[in-house]
Design a protein around this motif. Structure first.
Motif, PDB file in Angstrom:
ATOM      1  N   THR A 116      19.415 -10.216  24.903  1.00 24.98           N
ATOM      2  CA  THR A 116      20.184  -9.413  23.958  1.00 24.98           C
ATOM      3  C   THR A 116      21.614  -9.325  24.501  1.00 24.98           C
ATOM      4  OG1 THR A 116      19.782  -7.303  25.074  1.00 24.98           O
ATOM      5  CG2 THR A 116      18.138  -8.016  23.417  1.00 24.98           C
ATOM      6  N   GLN A 122      21.661  -6.918  27.364  1.00 25.48           N
ATOM      7  CA  GLN A 122      21.120  -7.461  28.615  1.00 25.48           C
ATOM      8  C   GLN A 122      22.144  -8.353  29.304  1.00 25.48           C
ATOM      9  OE1 GLN A 122      17.622  -9.318  26.982  1.00 25.48           O
ATOM     10  NE2 GLN A 122      16.265  -7.744  27.822  1.00 25.48           N
ATOM     11  N   SER A 160      20.765   5.697  28.730  1.00 22.81           N
ATOM     12  CA  SER A 160      20.780   4.409  28.019  1.00 22.81           C
ATOM     13  C   SER A 160      20.727   3.248  28.999  1.00 22.81           C
ATOM     14  CB  SER A 160      22.032   4.291  27.144  1.00 22.81           C
ATOM     15  OG  SER A 160      22.037   5.294  26.149  1.00 22.81           O
ATOM     16  N   GLU A 168      17.160   2.908  30.272  1.00 19.66           N
ATOM     17  CA  GLU A 168      16.285   2.204  29.328  1.00 19.66           C
ATOM     18  C   GLU A 168      16.580   0.700  29.330  1.00 19.66           C
ATOM     19  OE1 GLU A 168      16.890   4.179  25.602  1.00 19.66           O
ATOM     20  OE2 GLU A 168      16.024   6.055  26.334  1.00 19.66           O
ATOM     21  N   LEU A 169      17.853   0.352  29.360  1.00 14.20           N
ATOM     22  CA  LEU A 169      18.254  -1.052  29.403  1.00 14.20           C
ATOM     23  C   LEU A 169      17.746  -1.709  30.690  1.00 14.20           C
ATOM     24  CD1 LEU A 169      19.881  -3.380  28.144  1.00 14.20           C
ATOM     25  CD2 LEU A 169      21.925  -2.400  29.218  1.00 14.20           C
ATOM     26  N   ASP A 204      15.182  -0.739  32.496  1.00 10.49           N
ATOM     27  CA  ASP A 204      13.713  -0.838  32.414  1.00 10.49           C
ATOM     28  C   ASP A 204      13.295  -2.100  31.673  1.00 10.49           C
ATOM     29  OD1 ASP A 204      13.357   1.543  33.794  1.00 10.49           O
ATOM     30  OD2 ASP A 204      13.031   2.743  31.975  1.00 10.49           O
ATOM     31  N   ARG A 205      13.945  -2.379  30.549  1.00 12.60           N
ATOM     32  CA  ARG A 205      13.617  -3.586  29.782  1.00 12.60           C
ATOM     33  C   ARG A 205      13.977  -4.853  30.561  1.00 12.60           C
ATOM     34  NH1 ARG A 205      15.660  -0.221  25.819  1.00 12.60           N
ATOM     35  NH2 ARG A 205      17.630  -1.352  25.684  1.00 12.60           N
ATOM     36  N   ALA A 206      15.094  -4.810  31.289  1.00 14.81           N
ATOM     37  CA  ALA A 206      15.500  -5.970  32.091  1.00 14.81           C
ATOM     38  C   ALA A 206      14.511  -6.198  33.239  1.00 14.81           C
ATOM     39  CB  ALA A 206      16.922  -5.784  32.623  1.00 14.81           C
ATOM     40  N   ASP A 216      11.314  -5.348  33.106  1.00 12.13           N
ATOM     41  CA  ASP A 216      10.116  -5.865  32.426  1.00 12.13           C
ATOM     42  C   ASP A 216      10.251  -7.347  32.089  1.00 12.13           C
ATOM     43  OD1 ASP A 216       9.001  -3.343  32.573  1.00 12.13           O
ATOM     44  OD2 ASP A 216       9.424  -2.845  30.467  1.00 12.13           O
ATOM     45  N   ASN A 217      11.460  -7.794  31.819  1.00 15.42           N
ATOM     46  CA  ASN A 217      11.710  -9.197  31.477  1.00 15.42           C
ATOM     47  C   ASN A 217      11.999 -10.072  32.689  1.00 15.42           C
ATOM     48  OD1 ASN A 217      11.359  -8.981  28.651  1.00 15.42           O
ATOM     49  ND2 ASN A 217      13.391  -8.082  28.457  1.00 15.42           N
ATOM     50  N   ARG A 248      14.773  -3.130  40.541  1.00 14.77           N
ATOM     51  CA  ARG A 248      15.344  -1.813  40.827  1.00 14.77           C
ATOM     52  C   ARG A 248      14.932  -1.475  42.255  1.00 14.77           C
ATOM     53  NH1 ARG A 248      15.943   3.013  36.789  1.00 14.77           N
ATOM     54  NH2 ARG A 248      15.302   1.571  35.173  1.00 14.77           N
TER      55      ARG A 248
END
Length: 146
Positions: free
Chosen positions: A41, A44, A75, A78-79, A81-83, A85-86, A91
């Motif tokens: 995205t 990202q 925000s 959350e961003l 966390d998704r990164a 996960d991908n 972290r």
């Protein structure tokens, strides 16, 4: 808000401002398409770039990324966390302050960012002359008050 010595804008100034904003929007649209073409995205992509380009002596903290990206801390969380996960970043706990998380690019995140950054550098070089001439048109050299 005007400042002392500001001359009124000419019709040419308005055209130059409009053309400059158009050029910026074209670059942003290009950047968003390029990120999506590489399976990211736009947010990202910006996160990866902020992590890699962070000027500090350590990897960036979440609060530093919030400032760099001009986002709220939650925000960025959350961003991130998704990164994570991908598989784009990890972290890590800051060794100097266990309350802070630092983001680190993974090999996958680095590979995607490297590919995107080459494309972006090429596009920015293409825009350099156009943007430079627009900025020159808005410069002070034609303003008799300067």
């Amino acid at each position: 808000m005007t400042e002392p010595g500001d001359a009124p804008l000419t019709e040419g100034d308005y055209r130059s401002l409009a053309e400059f904003r158009h050029a910026l929007r074209r670059f942003l649209a290009f950047s968003e398409r390029a990120a999506r073409d590489h399976g990211l995205t736009p947010a990202q992509h910006q996160l990866l770039l902020a992590v890699r380009g962070h000027p500090g002596p350590t990897n960036p903290s979440m609060s530093e990324l919030a400032e760099l990206l001009q986002l709220r801390l939650h925000s960025v969380g959350e961003l991130a966390d998704r990164a994570v996960d991908n598989g784009l970043v990890t972290r890590d706990v800051d060794p100097d302050d266990g309350r802070r998380s630092l983001l680190v690019l993974t090999a996958e995140g680095t590979a995607r960012l490297d590919a995107l950054s080459l494309i972006h550098r090429r596009e920015l070089r293409r825009f350099r002359a156009e943007l430079g001439s627009l900025l020159d048109e808005l410069g002070d050299e034609h303003d008799p008050g300067v």
